[in-house]
Design a protein around this motif. Structure first.
Motif, PDB file in Angstrom:
ATOM      1  N   SER A 135       0.829  -1.208   0.000  1.00  0.00           N
ATOM      2  CA  SER A 135       0.000   0.000   0.000  1.00  0.00           C
ATOM      3  C   SER A 135       0.859   1.253   0.000  1.00  0.00           C
ATOM      4  O   SER A 135       0.516   2.246  -0.647  1.00  0.00           O
ATOM      5  N   LYS A 184       0.473  -3.741  -6.540  1.00  0.00           N
ATOM      6  CA  LYS A 184      -0.965  -4.047  -6.600  1.00  0.00           C
ATOM      7  C   LYS A 184      -1.195  -5.550  -6.675  1.00  0.00           C
ATOM      8  O   LYS A 184      -2.095  -6.087  -6.026  1.00  0.00           O
ATOM      9  N   ARG A 213      -0.428  -7.193  -3.345  1.00  0.00           N
ATOM     10  CA  ARG A 213      -1.465  -6.860  -2.371  1.00  0.00           C
ATOM     11  C   ARG A 213      -2.712  -7.706  -2.622  1.00  0.00           C
ATOM     12  O   ARG A 213      -3.345  -8.220  -1.706  1.00  0.00           O
ATOM     13  N   HIS A 254      -4.473 -10.636  -0.167  1.00  0.00           N
ATOM     14  CA  HIS A 254      -5.896 -10.673   0.201  1.00  0.00           C
ATOM     15  C   HIS A 254      -6.520 -11.999  -0.190  1.00  0.00           C
ATOM     16  O   HIS A 254      -7.316 -12.576   0.557  1.00  0.00           O
ATOM     17  N   THR A 296      -6.703  -0.915   1.891  1.00  0.00           N
ATOM     18  CA  THR A 296      -6.239  -0.278   0.655  1.00  0.00           C
ATOM     19  C   THR A 296      -5.276   0.863   0.923  1.00  0.00           C
ATOM     20  O   THR A 296      -4.890   1.559   0.003  1.00  0.00           O
ATOM     21  N   SER A 297      -4.924   1.083   2.182  1.00  0.00           N
ATOM     22  CA  SER A 297      -3.972   2.163   2.462  1.00  0.00           C
ATOM     23  C   SER A 297      -3.210   1.793   3.719  1.00  0.00           C
ATOM     24  O   SER A 297      -3.554   0.810   4.378  1.00  0.00           O
ATOM     25  N   PHE A 345     -12.706  -7.090  -4.859  1.00  0.00           N
ATOM     26  CA  PHE A 345     -11.528  -6.235  -4.712  1.00  0.00           C
ATOM     27  C   PHE A 345     -10.318  -6.839  -5.420  1.00  0.00           C
ATOM     28  O   PHE A 345      -9.610  -6.169  -6.171  1.00  0.00           O
ATOM     29  N   GLU A 379      -8.280  -5.230  -8.572  1.00  0.00           N
ATOM     30  CA  GLU A 379      -6.873  -4.844  -8.464  1.00  0.00           C
ATOM     31  C   GLU A 379      -6.037  -5.541  -9.535  1.00  0.00           C
ATOM     32  O   GLU A 379      -5.206  -4.929 -10.193  1.00  0.00           O
TER      33      GLU A 379
END
Lengths: 652, 492
Positions: free
Chosen positions: B120, B146, B149, B153, B178-179, B198, B202
């Motif tokens: 992130s 991305k 990440r 997830h 997301t951050s 999500f 992404e």
């Protein structure tokens, strides 16, 4: 035991007055060489290795004089050999210098500027010789830390003192201070030495690390004192401190205090009892001050180095920083009464309550934000300390040749954890519990109920919610833990007696503590000879006569059985009372009469002998020194050492 | 009077000036770290931060709960083909399902979220647009972040959330991050469906941005890796059409080739000339400064290492259907006396990752898996021709003299069996069984117990209705996060 200290100190002070300006300079230099011994558990620790891991059947030398290896508990490592060859030495050089100038501007208005620089260099060397248990894995290991601490302080003060109309006394002070503290360390280690000379040139493998830390502070302060005819006193102060350890938004803390006192014996209406109570004062004060976080950089999340991948060095966030970090606040209220009777007996009583809020705590945080740490330093938590202190001073005899004064003090402090972190009301930490409403350090243990006469095993009180709370059982799955005590004493204090006859002076200080307990945390010795029965180590707590031998015995100690499964190291059986009385200091001095030395240009010549920690009376079950660590858990801490000092004071 | 006011004002300004000058003087930084603005201003800085992110992907001796070790063995040791070796201890509770509460169960929670944070940070910095340097390179690094990440997830939701096909993603998944959140954040769980959406978004964004490389980028993410992960996601979700098209894209257009039959056993080593043909995403290690040390998966599989896992009798029997299968080449018999006593000549140790001191690379995704994904997706969309074609590529590579699978026989069950043989030890079995609602049976009676330890009834045979198939959210998280504490998985 491998511990020792030698120190050389010298100081010089000079001052010079030039018109309205007075200059002062002082320099202090000291060099200390210290031999340290390890506390805790290591082959080189004298307390553990010699006091516990050896038994009367072990011996340090073989018949031919060589080192014996008959030490089953430490796998053949001879503690005396370790003490002889290993060392942990620290050499500290310190130089502290101050330069100050005071300018008398006008009347009683003075401006003083001082600059002080304190430099400490601490070089410590630890050697694990190849012939000892700690060092043979490494073929000799030498470690050196060279650390320097530098502190630069500046202080600017504007003071004014004036008496108006003979009764109004005012003094005011405005100040500006800065502090800059730098700490730098270098660490080198080397191992795989072919010979015995430990300098790093000779090592097969060497490694090094270094680091630097810096902390700065800026303070603005002001203070105003006023008294009316030495009868009514009032004072107020305010200060603003900014520290480098916090982020800009939270950097500056404002602190203030007010106080007042009333020397009521100066009042007209007190005249008639003035021959009994010669002086009396009632005081009250309230103030807020702050404590800095101990972490220098905890206010931000920093990218650190060493996150390597595919042969390349990477950087990534290494800590969980808290930009909201702020000053811890302490609010203290103090009310006191001073009384002097017949000009020779005085009594001081102080009642205080001090609340510390916004206490820094390592608070666990969620894993979802993905910080590299499971907790972050946050200001949560509130602690309260309140209590009473009483001091009595009496001048018993005061004649030309003989003076005898006594002073006694006693204090009671109650510590309470008011708030933990806002979410949990208690945190269990091994044998301790931090519970809201109780003292911060409280022991959380099963309550020991003695020895079961039928089986000889330990008995515990159930302490549950039901009606059987005070019944006893051997079954640990049924027993509940309770707060069994606290290391905080109920009262503590001291008694000092000072006598002077002609040219001999004698001073004895006793210290004492009552209430309070310590926990014997060397648990492997407390397992009734169960799992941790180390070969050859004699469990020192057993007295054969006091042990249980057959059903029906009302014994003091449970039965001793190897591999006994009925035991716990978490019961109040292992609490020891820390009540003690100690001769803390005994000093005898001889002062040469002034007329003998005046001709030599000296104004004072005195020789003295002093002893510290001379004698201690403590509870029988207290197996360690009663001056315990704050959390009350005792293992192999070095006791307060008995020291003897000889000194000469010379004045010019 | 005027003079006094003037003096006061001057003093006041002086004090203010002193304060701001004091503030500058009071700013300090540690000697072993830099602040965020120092760490992310140029593309070279970003490159170093990207290396730091890949560190979390690889894991280390302190962070082994993700691709350091646990994500590799999690799905295998909970299946019927691999089991915990009694002398080991790391995989035992996952294997025998003896954990009961959130405080005694293992977790794959902290390191994936650490990876998500580092990714992130990179994405934020790239999207913020303030990094100077080569724009294409910066965009590529942002896209790589991305993808990682999204992968984190996806892995998290597979471990903690019910498999998508069981209830269309309605149950609790994991918190989507997301951050870079701050220390006081206590997010709650999103649903499995939300997490999948999500992840798909992404990955599609990264692929469609065109910023990812289309060459083989050993050790790092490229466009094919993103597509491969997305193919896995679609297959698990049940979106077979998309899974098939992505897998075929990689097979037909990607720079990868299957290892040949005679190359197979040796190609697992990074030193082998053919090694680079198959791995689409792999973790590389070069030496003792960037390895996972003894806690790494390589050391756990090795007999000379921690010997934590062996292959079961069931799997050996499965492989015995064809003794000329080239995959026997990565299965070795014990060499030390203790193990020979227990297992005789049975080839129970898996040798795909070699010993830890060879610093071998670990393929997270291989081309063989894409063939099997394509086969399964085709079978599920009733395209028997394609299913058989892709399945036979694997079957015939294993043994060129075997009978090819007929189109009518290229069923999901047949493909599942081939997956077990091909992808053993690579972290797939449990997820495959849950996706296809298969029952995993370790043993039914003493007769077929093989080398299994005595297991509780519930652990001997189970399917996706068994509550322990999902790990509980760890106790440490529940203690500090009241939102999630109310959303614990059922049964705990």
């Amino acid at each position: 035991m491998g511990a020792g200290l030698e120190r050389m100190t010298g100081t010089a002070n000079a001052s010079h007055q030039a018109g309205r300006v007075k200059l002062e300079a002082s320099a202090m230099f000291s060099k200390t060489n210290q031999d340290l011994s390890n506390e805790g558990t290591s082959f080189a620790s004298p307390w553990m290795a010699v006091a516990w891991a050896t038994s009367p059947s072990t011996y340090p030398y073989e018949e031919d004089g060589s080192w014996s290896t008959y030490f089953p508990v430490t796998n053949g490592t001879n503690p005396l050999q370790s003490l002889t060859y290993n060392y942990n030495k620290s050499n500290v050089t310190r130089s502290m210098n101050t330069l100050a100038a005071t300018w008398n501007i006008w009347d009683n208005l003075n401006l003083r500027q001082s600059l002080s620089y304190d430099y400490i260099n601490n070089t410590s060397n630890t050697l694990w010789d190849r012939r000892t248990g700690d060092g043979d894995d490494y073929n000799m290991l030498m470690q050196r830390v060279i650390a320097t601490h530098e502190r630069l302080n500046t202080q600017t003060q504007l003071t004014y003192a004036k008496t108006f109309n003979e009764v109004h006394n005012v003094d005011a002070l405005l100040g500006f201070e800065t502090e800059d503290y730098q700490y730098a360390w270098n660490y080198i280690n080397g191992y795989d030495y072919p010979g015995l000379k430990p300098e790093f040139q000779n090592a097969g493998t060497t490694a090094a690390e270094s680091g630097k830390d810096r902390s700065k502070m800026v303070s603005y302060l002001g203070r105003l004192n006023y008294n009316y005819a030495d009868r009514y006193y009032a004072s107020a102060s305010y200060r603003m401190d900014g520290t480098s350890r916090l982020s800009r938004d939270n950097r500056w803390g404002s602190f203030w205090s007010v106080s007042g006192s009333w020397r009521f014996m100066q009042e007209a209406f007190m005249e008639n009892i003035k021959n009994v109570i010669t002086d009396g004062k009632l005081r009250a004060s309230y103030g807020v001050n702050g404590t800095l976080p101990s972490s220098y950089y905890g206010y931000n999340t920093w990218y650190s180095y060493g996150w390597n991948y595919n042969g390349m060095a990477g950087i990534a966030e290494g800590n969980a920083g808290n930009p909201e970090l702020k000053w811890e606040k302490n609010k203290a209220l103090n009310i006191g009464l001073d009384l002097t009777f017949w000009n020779r007996l005085s009594m001081t009583v102080d009642w205080y309550t001090r609340t510390s809020s916004d206490l820094l705590m390592s608070k666990p945080i969620s894993y979802v934000p993905g910080f590299n740490s499971a907790s972050a330093l946050m200001n949560v938590g509130e602690l309260k300390n309140s209590g009473i202190e009483v001091e009595l001073r009496s001048t018993n005899i005061n004649t030309k040749d003989f003076i005898w004064t006594t002073s006694f003090n006693i204090g009671h402090n109650k510590n309470e954890l008011v708030k933990l972190d806002g979410m949990q009301t208690q945190v269990i930490d091994g044998r301790l519990i931090h519970r809201e409403g109780e003292a911060y350090n409280s022991f959380y243990l099963y309550e020991y109920a003695g020895v079961n006469p039928e089986t000889g095993n330990e008995w515990y009180y159930i302490n549950g919610d039901g009606e059987d709370a005070r019944e006893k059982t051997e079954d640990l799955t049924k027993v509940n833990k309770i707060i069994a005590g606290s290391p905080d004493p109920v009262v503590q204090g001291g008694l000092t007696n000072y006598l002077k006859w002609k040219f001999i002076d004698f001073n004895m200080t006793l210290t004492y503590s009552l209430g309070g307990e310590a926990f014997n945390y060397a648990t492997w010795q407390n397992t009734n000879g169960g799992y941790y029965n180390y070969v050859g180590a004699v469990p020192a707590f057993y007295d054969i006569d006091k042990m249980w031998k057959q059903p029906g015995d009302n014994a003091e100690l449970p039965r001793f059985v190897y591999d006994n499964l009925y035991y716990t190291t978490q019961s109040s059986r292992w609490l020891m009372s820390t009540d003690y009385l100690r001769i803390k200091n005994l000093t005898v001095g001889f002062t040469v009469p002034t007329n003998w030395i005046k001709s030599a240009g000296l104004s004072k010549l005195r020789a003295y002998f002093a002893a510290n920690n001379l004698l201690t009376w403590k509870s029988d079950d207290m197996v360690v020194d009663p001056e315990i660590p704050a959390d009350g858990l005792c293992t192999f801490e070095a006791p307060a050492l008995r020291t003897f000092t000889f000194g000469i004071e010379v004045g010019f | 009077m005027k003079k006094n006011i003037f003096k006061t004002i001057v003093c006041g300004f002086a004090a203010l000036a002193l304060t701001s000058c004091a503030n500058n003087w009071l700013d300090t930084e540690p000697s072993n770290g830099v602040g965020a603005n120092g760490a992310l201003s140029t593309d070279e800085d970003l490159y170093n931060v990207r290396t730091g992110m890949y560190y979390m992907f690889k894991g280390s001796s302190s962070y082994y709960d993700y691709y350091g070790a646990r994500m590799w063995y999690y799905a295998d040791v909970r299946g019927e083909d691999m089991q915990s070796e009694p002398s080991g201890s790391r995989t035992k509770s996952l294997y025998n399902f003896t954990y009961r509460t959130a405080s005694d169960a293992p977790a794959i929670w902290t390191t994936p979220y650490r990876l998500i944070r580092r990714a992130s940070r990179i994405i934020e910095a790239v999207e913020g647009g303030n990094i100077t340097g080569d724009a294409a390179w910066i965009a590529e690094m942002g896209a790589e972040a991305k993808v990682l990440r999204a992968l984190a997830h996806f892995d998290l939701v597979r471990v903690y959330g019910q498999t998508y096909t069981a209830d269309n993603g309605a149950s609790y998944g994991v918190p989507i991050v997301t951050s870079a959140l701050d220390i006081t954040a206590t997010p709650g769980r999103n649903t499995v469906a939300e997490v999948y959406t999500f992840v798909e978004n992404e990955l599609n964004a990264a692929i469609n941005s065109g910023a990812l490389s289309t060459d083989i980028t050993t050790g790092y993410v490229n466009e094919w890796a993103a597509k491969a992960i997305l193919a896995r996601v679609y297959l698990t979700k049940g979106d077979n059409a998309n899974a098939l098209s992505l897998a075929e894209d990689i097979i037909n257009n990607g720079p990868y080739e299957l290892w040949a039959n005679d190359e197979y056993a040796a190609a697992w080593s990074k030193k082998n000339g053919s090694h680079l043909k198959e791995p689409i995403l792999e973790i590389v290690m070069t030496g003792t400064t960037d390895w996972v040390d003894r806690e790494g998966i390589a050391n756990l599989y090795q007999e000379s290492g921690y010997a934590d896992m062996i292959m079961t009798k069931t799997f050996l029997n499965l492989m015995s259907e064809d003794m000329n299968d080239c995959r026997w080449g990565v299965m070795v018999a014990p060499k030390t006396d203790d193990f020979i006593e227990k297992y005789g000549e049975d080839r129970v140790f898996l040798n795909k990752y070699l010993a830890m001191n060879t610093f071998n690379s670990l393929p997270v995704i291989r081309l063989s898996e894409m063939y099997l994904v394509a086969a399964e997706a085709a079978a599920k969309t009733s395209d028997a021709t394609k299913a058989a074609k892709y399945l036979n590529a694997i079957v015939l590579r294993a043994n060129p003299n075997a009978t090819p699978v007929a189109e009518a026989d290229a069923t999901v069950a047949r493909i599942s069996k081939e997956r077990r043989k091909e992808l053993i030890g690579e972290g797939h079995r449990l997820f495959d069984a849950m996706r296809n609602n298969e029952t995993i049976t370790r043993y039914t009676s003493e007769a077929d117990q093989g080398y299994h330890a005595a297991l509780n009834e519930e652990a001997r045979s189970f399917d996706r209705t068994f509550f322990k198939v999902l790990l509980p959210i760890p106790q440490g998280e529940l203690d500090v996060n009241p939102t999630i504490a109310a959303q614990q998985n059922p049964g705990y």
